[in-house]
Design a protein around this motif. Structure first.
Motif, PDB file in Angstrom:
ATOM      1  N   PRO A   1      -3.023  18.045  13.913  1.00  0.00           N
ATOM      2  CA  PRO A   1      -2.827  17.277  12.673  1.00  0.00           C
ATOM      3  C   PRO A   1      -4.185  16.793  12.147  1.00  0.00           C
ATOM      4  CG  PRO A   1      -1.806  16.151  14.560  1.00  0.00           C
ATOM      5  CD  PRO A   1      -2.383  17.436  15.044  1.00  0.00           C
ATOM      6  N   VAL A   2      -4.355  16.876  10.849  1.00  0.00           N
ATOM      7  CA  VAL A   2      -5.608  16.485  10.227  1.00  0.00           C
ATOM      8  C   VAL A   2      -5.566  14.987   9.965  1.00  0.00           C
ATOM      9  CG1 VAL A   2      -7.092  16.802   8.245  1.00  0.00           C
ATOM     10  CG2 VAL A   2      -5.822  18.738   9.161  1.00  0.00           C
ATOM     11  N   ARG A   3      -6.548  14.317  10.462  1.00  0.00           N
ATOM     12  CA  ARG A   3      -6.641  12.884  10.206  1.00  0.00           C
ATOM     13  C   ARG A   3      -7.561  12.682   9.015  1.00  0.00           C
ATOM     14  NH1 ARG A   3      -6.961   9.524  15.765  1.00  0.00           N
ATOM     15  NH2 ARG A   3      -5.030  10.317  16.648  1.00  0.00           N
ATOM     16  N   SER A   4      -6.981  12.212   7.967  1.00  0.00           N
ATOM     17  CA  SER A   4      -7.769  11.959   6.764  1.00  0.00           C
ATOM     18  C   SER A   4      -8.117  10.480   6.742  1.00  0.00           C
ATOM     19  CB  SER A   4      -6.952  12.330   5.534  1.00  0.00           C
ATOM     20  OG  SER A   4      -7.622  11.908   4.384  1.00  0.00           O
ATOM     21  N   ARG A   5      -9.306  10.181   7.114  1.00  0.00           N
ATOM     22  CA  ARG A   5      -9.740   8.797   7.162  1.00  0.00           C
ATOM     23  C   ARG A   5     -11.020   8.673   6.346  1.00  0.00           C
ATOM     24  NH1 ARG A   5     -10.330   5.156  12.523  1.00  0.00           N
ATOM     25  NH2 ARG A   5     -10.348   3.182  11.416  1.00  0.00           N
ATOM     26  N   ALA A   6     -10.939   7.818   5.345  1.00  0.00           N
ATOM     27  CA  ALA A   6     -12.104   7.632   4.488  1.00  0.00           C
ATOM     28  C   ALA A   6     -13.163   6.846   5.246  1.00  0.00           C
ATOM     29  CB  ALA A   6     -11.715   6.881   3.229  1.00  0.00           C
ATOM     30  N   ARG A   7     -14.397   7.156   4.946  1.00  0.00           N
ATOM     31  CA  ARG A   7     -15.484   6.426   5.577  1.00  0.00           C
ATOM     32  C   ARG A   7     -15.597   5.052   4.930  1.00  0.00           C
ATOM     33  NH1 ARG A   7     -20.217  10.699   5.180  1.00  0.00           N
ATOM     34  NH2 ARG A   7     -20.015   9.865   3.105  1.00  0.00           N
ATOM     35  N   LYS A   8     -15.956   4.060   5.703  1.00  0.00           N
ATOM     36  CA  LYS A   8     -16.021   2.693   5.203  1.00  0.00           C
ATOM     37  C   LYS A   8     -17.350   2.376   4.526  1.00  0.00           C
ATOM     38  CE  LYS A   8     -12.915   0.742   8.616  1.00  0.00           C
ATOM     39  NZ  LYS A   8     -12.780  -0.226   9.696  1.00  0.00           N
ATOM     40  N   ALA A   9     -18.394   3.043   4.884  1.00  0.00           N
ATOM     41  CA  ALA A   9     -19.728   2.699   4.393  1.00  0.00           C
ATOM     42  C   ALA A   9     -19.845   2.788   2.871  1.00  0.00           C
ATOM     43  CB  ALA A   9     -20.775   3.573   5.071  1.00  0.00           C
ATOM     44  N   PRO A  10     -19.423   3.872   2.213  1.00  0.00           N
ATOM     45  CA  PRO A  10     -19.583   3.909   0.753  1.00  0.00           C
ATOM     46  C   PRO A  10     -18.790   2.801   0.047  1.00  0.00           C
ATOM     47  CG  PRO A  10     -19.141   6.102   1.591  1.00  0.00           C
ATOM     48  CD  PRO A  10     -18.952   5.149   2.727  1.00  0.00           C
ATOM     49  N   PHE A  11     -17.597   2.505   0.530  1.00  0.00           N
ATOM     50  CA  PHE A  11     -16.798   1.448  -0.084  1.00  0.00           C
ATOM     51  C   PHE A  11     -17.489   0.094   0.059  1.00  0.00           C
ATOM     52  CE2 PHE A  11     -13.519  -1.851   0.347  1.00  0.00           C
ATOM     53  CZ  PHE A  11     -12.972  -1.782  -0.934  1.00  0.00           C
ATOM     54  N   VAL A  12     -18.001  -0.185   1.233  1.00  0.00           N
ATOM     55  CA  VAL A  12     -18.691  -1.450   1.478  1.00  0.00           C
ATOM     56  C   VAL A  12     -19.928  -1.549   0.595  1.00  0.00           C
ATOM     57  CG1 VAL A  12     -19.974  -2.772   3.208  1.00  0.00           C
ATOM     58  CG2 VAL A  12     -17.793  -1.708   3.810  1.00  0.00           C
ATOM     59  N   VAL A  13     -20.653  -0.456   0.450  1.00  0.00           N
ATOM     60  CA  VAL A  13     -21.852  -0.457  -0.393  1.00  0.00           C
ATOM     61  C   VAL A  13     -21.479  -0.745  -1.851  1.00  0.00           C
ATOM     62  CG1 VAL A  13     -23.691   1.008  -1.325  1.00  0.00           C
ATOM     63  CG2 VAL A  13     -23.214   1.001   1.129  1.00  0.00           C
ATOM     64  N   VAL A  14     -20.424  -0.117  -2.338  1.00  0.00           N
ATOM     65  CA  VAL A  14     -20.000  -0.331  -3.730  1.00  0.00           C
ATOM     66  C   VAL A  14     -19.572  -1.783  -3.939  1.00  0.00           C
ATOM     67  CG1 VAL A  14     -18.219   0.255  -5.418  1.00  0.00           C
ATOM     68  CG2 VAL A  14     -19.391   2.063  -4.185  1.00  0.00           C
ATOM     69  N   VAL A  15     -18.788  -2.323  -3.022  1.00  0.00           N
ATOM     70  CA  VAL A  15     -18.327  -3.707  -3.154  1.00  0.00           C
ATOM     71  C   VAL A  15     -19.500  -4.675  -3.109  1.00  0.00           C
ATOM     72  CG1 VAL A  15     -17.001  -5.523  -2.005  1.00  0.00           C
ATOM     73  CG2 VAL A  15     -16.003  -3.262  -2.307  1.00  0.00           C
ATOM     74  N   LEU A  16     -20.421  -4.476  -2.173  1.00  0.00           N
ATOM     75  CA  LEU A  16     -21.586  -5.357  -2.084  1.00  0.00           C
ATOM     76  C   LEU A  16     -22.468  -5.251  -3.329  1.00  0.00           C
ATOM     77  CD1 LEU A  16     -22.604  -5.085   1.673  1.00  0.00           C
ATOM     78  CD2 LEU A  16     -21.528  -6.999   0.492  1.00  0.00           C
ATOM     79  N   THR A  17     -22.606  -4.048  -3.872  1.00  0.00           N
ATOM     80  CA  THR A  17     -23.399  -3.862  -5.094  1.00  0.00           C
ATOM     81  C   THR A  17     -22.767  -4.609  -6.258  1.00  0.00           C
ATOM     82  OG1 THR A  17     -24.121  -1.690  -4.314  1.00  0.00           O
ATOM     83  CG2 THR A  17     -24.367  -2.154  -6.668  1.00  0.00           C
ATOM     84  N   VAL A  18     -21.460  -4.479  -6.422  1.00  0.00           N
ATOM     85  CA  VAL A  18     -20.769  -5.167  -7.517  1.00  0.00           C
ATOM     86  C   VAL A  18     -20.916  -6.685  -7.354  1.00  0.00           C
ATOM     87  CG1 VAL A  18     -18.488  -5.648  -8.482  1.00  0.00           C
ATOM     88  CG2 VAL A  18     -19.158  -3.305  -8.006  1.00  0.00           C
ATOM     89  N   LEU A  19     -20.720  -7.193  -6.144  1.00  0.00           N
ATOM     90  CA  LEU A  19     -20.870  -8.628  -5.913  1.00  0.00           C
ATOM     91  C   LEU A  19     -22.304  -9.100  -6.173  1.00  0.00           C
ATOM     92  CD1 LEU A  19     -18.683  -9.180  -2.725  1.00  0.00           C
ATOM     93  CD2 LEU A  19     -18.231  -9.980  -5.038  1.00  0.00           C
ATOM     94  N   SER A  20     -23.269  -8.320  -5.722  1.00  0.00           N
ATOM     95  CA  SER A  20     -24.675  -8.689  -5.917  1.00  0.00           C
ATOM     96  C   SER A  20     -25.035  -8.724  -7.393  1.00  0.00           C
ATOM     97  CB  SER A  20     -25.596  -7.712  -5.190  1.00  0.00           C
ATOM     98  OG  SER A  20     -25.331  -7.734  -3.809  1.00  0.00           O
ATOM     99  N   VAL A  21     -24.620  -7.700  -8.130  1.00  0.00           N
ATOM    100  CA  VAL A  21     -24.915  -7.658  -9.570  1.00  0.00           C
ATOM    101  C   VAL A  21     -24.239  -8.836 -10.269  1.00  0.00           C
ATOM    102  CG1 VAL A  21     -24.487  -6.343 -11.684  1.00  0.00           C
ATOM    103  CG2 VAL A  21     -25.372  -5.195  -9.672  1.00  0.00           C
ATOM    104  N   GLY A  22     -23.009  -9.150  -9.888  1.00  0.00           N
ATOM    105  CA  GLY A  22     -22.310 -10.287 -10.480  1.00  0.00           C
ATOM    106  C   GLY A  22     -23.015 -11.597 -10.210  1.00  0.00           C
ATOM    107  N   LEU A  23     -23.461 -11.812  -8.974  1.00  0.00           N
ATOM    108  CA  LEU A  23     -24.152 -13.057  -8.641  1.00  0.00           C
ATOM    109  C   LEU A  23     -25.496 -13.161  -9.362  1.00  0.00           C
ATOM    110  CD1 LEU A  23     -23.367 -13.417  -4.841  1.00  0.00           C
ATOM    111  CD2 LEU A  23     -22.524 -14.821  -6.717  1.00  0.00           C
TER     112      LEU A  23
END
Length: 147
Positions: free
Chosen positions: A34-56
């Motif tokens: 069975p294929v385990r489709s698991r998204a990597r967490k690093a790109p999501f965390v980077v995008v969220v941190l970037t959005v928060l940083s730009v907002g602050l």
């Protein structure tokens, strides 16, 4: 026709038996993990941190700009109040200099003589009212002239 289809037809339309591993191999099928489709967490965390940083950073910049504008508005209000006070002082001084008593006093200081017997002109027909006489230099008897 495949062997499985032939068996299903031979059974008279009854439910086909479960696939056996031998039948799957005969059909050319193989077992796949069975294929385990698991998204990597690093790109999501980077995008969220970037959005928060730009907002602050945006909030800090906006706060700084608003504070600077507030100080500028306060300075301009203070300057406007000072200019209004200065305008009122100048207006009082102009009124004082334009008063009839001050004009008469300055006229006498320049050597002008008040006329005690004035004559008037009627503009509708041009008639002279009163008897015009020249003013005499020694006659400075005016009540409104008070220093």
């Amino acid at each position: 026709m495949s062997p499985q289809t032939a068996r299903a037809v031979n059974l008279g339309g009854a439910a086909a038996p479960r696939f056996s591993p031998e039948a799957a191999k005969a059909a050319g099928l193989r077992l796949v993990r069975p294929v385990r489709s698991r998204a990597r967490k690093a790109p999501f965390v980077v995008v969220v941190l970037t959005v928060l940083s730009v907002g602050l950073v945006g909030l800090i910049v906006m706060s700084t700009v608003l504070q600077a504008q507030s100080f500028e508005a306060q300075r301009l209000n203070r300057q406007a109040a000072e200019l209004e006070t200065q305008q009122q002082l100048l207006s009082r001084e102009v009124d004082k200099l334009q008063s009839p008593a001050n004009v008469a006093r300055r006229a006498i200081a320049y050597g002008m003589v008040p006329n005690t017997n004035p004559a008037f002109l009627r503009l509708s027909d041009g008639k002279v009212l009163g008897k015009p006489e020249a003013a005499k230099p020694g006659n400075t008897n005016i009540r409104s002239v008070t220093p």
